[in-house]
Design a protein around this motif. Structure first.
Motif, PDB file in Angstrom:
ATOM      1  N   ARG A   1      16.204  -1.073   2.390  1.00  0.00           N
ATOM      2  CA  ARG A   1      15.101  -1.801   1.767  1.00  0.00           C
ATOM      3  C   ARG A   1      14.427  -2.693   2.801  1.00  0.00           C
ATOM      4  N   VAL A   2      13.111  -2.639   2.830  1.00  0.00           N
ATOM      5  CA  VAL A   2      12.311  -3.494   3.709  1.00  0.00           C
ATOM      6  C   VAL A   2      11.164  -4.082   2.898  1.00  0.00           C
ATOM      7  N   THR A   3      10.630  -5.159   3.411  1.00  0.00           N
ATOM      8  CA  THR A   3       9.453  -5.772   2.807  1.00  0.00           C
ATOM      9  C   THR A   3       8.276  -5.566   3.747  1.00  0.00           C
ATOM     10  N   LEU A   4       7.215  -4.976   3.218  1.00  0.00           N
ATOM     11  CA  LEU A   4       6.007  -4.722   4.002  1.00  0.00           C
ATOM     12  C   LEU A   4       4.931  -5.725   3.608  1.00  0.00           C
ATOM     13  N   GLN A   5       4.300  -6.312   4.602  1.00  0.00           N
ATOM     14  CA  GLN A   5       3.131  -7.150   4.369  1.00  0.00           C
ATOM     15  C   GLN A   5       1.915  -6.227   4.409  1.00  0.00           C
ATOM     16  N   TYR A   6       0.985  -6.424   3.496  1.00  0.00           N
ATOM     17  CA  TYR A   6      -0.162  -5.519   3.438  1.00  0.00           C
ATOM     18  C   TYR A   6      -1.465  -6.267   3.204  1.00  0.00           C
ATOM     19  N   ARG A   7      -2.545  -5.529   3.485  1.00  0.00           N
ATOM     20  CA  ARG A   7      -3.906  -5.984   3.220  1.00  0.00           C
ATOM     21  C   ARG A   7      -4.581  -4.879   2.400  1.00  0.00           C
ATOM     22  N   GLN A   8      -5.316  -5.262   1.382  1.00  0.00           N
ATOM     23  CA  GLN A   8      -6.037  -4.291   0.559  1.00  0.00           C
ATOM     24  C   GLN A   8      -7.524  -4.392   0.858  1.00  0.00           C
ATOM     25  N   ASP A   9      -8.116  -3.265   1.244  1.00  0.00           N
ATOM     26  CA  ASP A   9      -9.558  -3.187   1.505  1.00  0.00           C
ATOM     27  C   ASP A   9     -10.185  -2.317   0.418  1.00  0.00           C
ATOM     28  N   LEU A  10     -11.131  -2.872  -0.317  1.00  0.00           N
ATOM     29  CA  LEU A  10     -11.770  -2.134  -1.412  1.00  0.00           C
ATOM     30  C   LEU A  10     -13.089  -1.503  -0.985  1.00  0.00           C
ATOM     31  N   HIS A  11     -13.495  -0.473  -1.682  1.00  0.00           N
ATOM     32  CA  HIS A  11     -14.846   0.108  -1.668  1.00  0.00           C
ATOM     33  C   HIS A  11     -15.388   0.496  -0.299  1.00  0.00           C
ATOM     34  N   SER A  12     -14.582   1.122   0.529  1.00  0.00           N
ATOM     35  CA  SER A  12     -15.079   1.561   1.828  1.00  0.00           C
ATOM     36  C   SER A  12     -15.472   3.032   1.742  1.00  0.00           C
ATOM     37  N   LEU A  13     -16.718   3.345   2.094  1.00  0.00           N
ATOM     38  CA  LEU A  13     -17.188   4.730   2.051  1.00  0.00           C
ATOM     39  C   LEU A  13     -16.722   5.539   3.254  1.00  0.00           C
ATOM     40  N   PHE A  14     -16.564   4.891   4.393  1.00  0.00           N
ATOM     41  CA  PHE A  14     -16.328   5.605   5.642  1.00  0.00           C
ATOM     42  C   PHE A  14     -14.911   5.391   6.156  1.00  0.00           C
ATOM     43  N   ARG A  15     -13.936   5.686   5.326  1.00  0.00           N
ATOM     44  CA  ARG A  15     -12.532   5.532   5.701  1.00  0.00           C
ATOM     45  C   ARG A  15     -11.875   6.895   5.560  1.00  0.00           C
ATOM     46  N   CYS A  16     -11.074   7.274   6.545  1.00  0.00           N
ATOM     47  CA  CYS A  16     -10.404   8.576   6.489  1.00  0.00           C
ATOM     48  C   CYS A  16      -9.308   8.593   5.427  1.00  0.00           C
ATOM     49  N   THR A  17      -8.495   7.565   5.393  1.00  0.00           N
ATOM     50  CA  THR A  17      -7.354   7.531   4.485  1.00  0.00           C
ATOM     51  C   THR A  17      -7.802   7.270   3.045  1.00  0.00           C
ATOM     52  N   PRO A  18      -7.205   7.957   2.077  1.00  0.00           N
ATOM     53  CA  PRO A  18      -7.559   7.690   0.683  1.00  0.00           C
ATOM     54  C   PRO A  18      -6.965   6.384   0.165  1.00  0.00           C
ATOM     55  N   SER A  19      -5.963   5.847   0.872  1.00  0.00           N
ATOM     56  CA  SER A  19      -5.326   4.603   0.444  1.00  0.00           C
ATOM     57  C   SER A  19      -6.177   3.411   0.836  1.00  0.00           C
ATOM     58  N   GLU A  20      -6.175   2.396  -0.011  1.00  0.00           N
ATOM     59  CA  GLU A  20      -6.879   1.166   0.321  1.00  0.00           C
ATOM     60  C   GLU A  20      -5.918   0.074   0.782  1.00  0.00           C
ATOM     61  N   TYR A  21      -4.618   0.430   0.931  1.00  0.00           N
ATOM     62  CA  TYR A  21      -3.597  -0.516   1.363  1.00  0.00           C
ATOM     63  C   TYR A  21      -3.228  -0.246   2.819  1.00  0.00           C
ATOM     64  N   PHE A  22      -3.248  -1.302   3.646  1.00  0.00           N
ATOM     65  CA  PHE A  22      -2.942  -1.194   5.063  1.00  0.00           C
ATOM     66  C   PHE A  22      -1.812  -2.157   5.401  1.00  0.00           C
ATOM     67  N   VAL A  23      -0.720  -1.631   5.934  1.00  0.00           N
ATOM     68  CA  VAL A  23       0.427  -2.448   6.298  1.00  0.00           C
ATOM     69  C   VAL A  23       0.088  -3.253   7.542  1.00  0.00           C
ATOM     70  N   THR A  24       0.431  -4.553   7.505  1.00  0.00           N
ATOM     71  CA  THR A  24       0.161  -5.440   8.634  1.00  0.00           C
ATOM     72  C   THR A  24       1.429  -5.984   9.258  1.00  0.00           C
ATOM     73  N   GLY A  25       2.587  -5.828   8.592  1.00  0.00           N
ATOM     74  CA  GLY A  25       3.840  -6.338   9.137  1.00  0.00           C
ATOM     75  C   GLY A  25       5.035  -5.782   8.383  1.00  0.00           C
ATOM     76  N   VAL A  26       6.201  -5.828   9.040  1.00  0.00           N
ATOM     77  CA  VAL A  26       7.445  -5.348   8.447  1.00  0.00           C
ATOM     78  C   VAL A  26       8.476  -6.457   8.534  1.00  0.00           C
ATOM     79  N   GLU A  27       9.123  -6.774   7.401  1.00  0.00           N
ATOM     80  CA  GLU A  27      10.216  -7.737   7.354  1.00  0.00           C
ATOM     81  C   GLU A  27      11.471  -6.985   6.957  1.00  0.00           C
ATOM     82  N   LYS A  28      12.572  -7.305   7.581  1.00  0.00           N
ATOM     83  CA  LYS A  28      13.841  -6.637   7.218  1.00  0.00           C
ATOM     84  C   LYS A  28      14.581  -7.426   6.170  1.00  0.00           C
TER      85      LYS A  28
END
Length: 130
Positions: free
Chosen positions: A103-130
């Motif tokens: 089990r790990v804890t991921l820090q994330y950022r959510q970016d909404l409504h982007s037309l020009f993004r390759c990934t279908p996910s709007e969640y981007f991991v910014t850090g990992v905590e053990k």
């Protein structure tokens, strides 16, 4: 019926103004909705894959989120990262967490409504905590 030079210039200028307006609105939307939400998620990383056509590759990860109530179904959370290169320390931490199946804890950022993004996910991991 031939168009005069002034008419052609006005049409070209109109197309240019519309194009600049569209680009401006999209740039404002990206700026406004970047980092719309920030938070953490805890679970087990079960999959990391690289997807997409040759012109737009991205890294997609899946995390299994366990509920606190016994028998509760597992929720799958999909995420990506901004820089998916294997030399990125964050990507190396994600791969290590996947291999360990802990089990790990991921820090994330959510970016909404982007037309020009390759990934279908709007969640981007910014850090990992053990």
């Amino acid at each position: 019926m031939a168009l005069s030079g002034k008419t052609k210039l006005r049409i070209a200028l109109g197309v240019f103004v519309v194009l600049i307006g569209f680009v401006g609105v999209e740039a404002l939307r990206v700026w406004w909705f970047r980092g719309y939400s920030r938070g953490t998620r805890t679970g087990v990383i079960r999959k990391i894959s690289y997807k997409g056509p040759p012109y737009c590759k991205y890294m997609m990860g899946e995390m299994a989120l366990q509920g606190t109530i016994p028998g509760q179904p597992v929720e799958i959370w999909e995420f990506s990262v901004d820089d998916e290169k294997t030399s990125n320390p964050l990507v190396q931490q994600l791969h290590a967490a996947e291999r360990s199946a802990e089990r790990v804890t991921l820090q994330y950022r959510q970016d909404l409504h982007s037309l020009f993004r390759c990934t279908p996910s709007e969640y981007f991991v910014t850090g990992v905590e053990k």
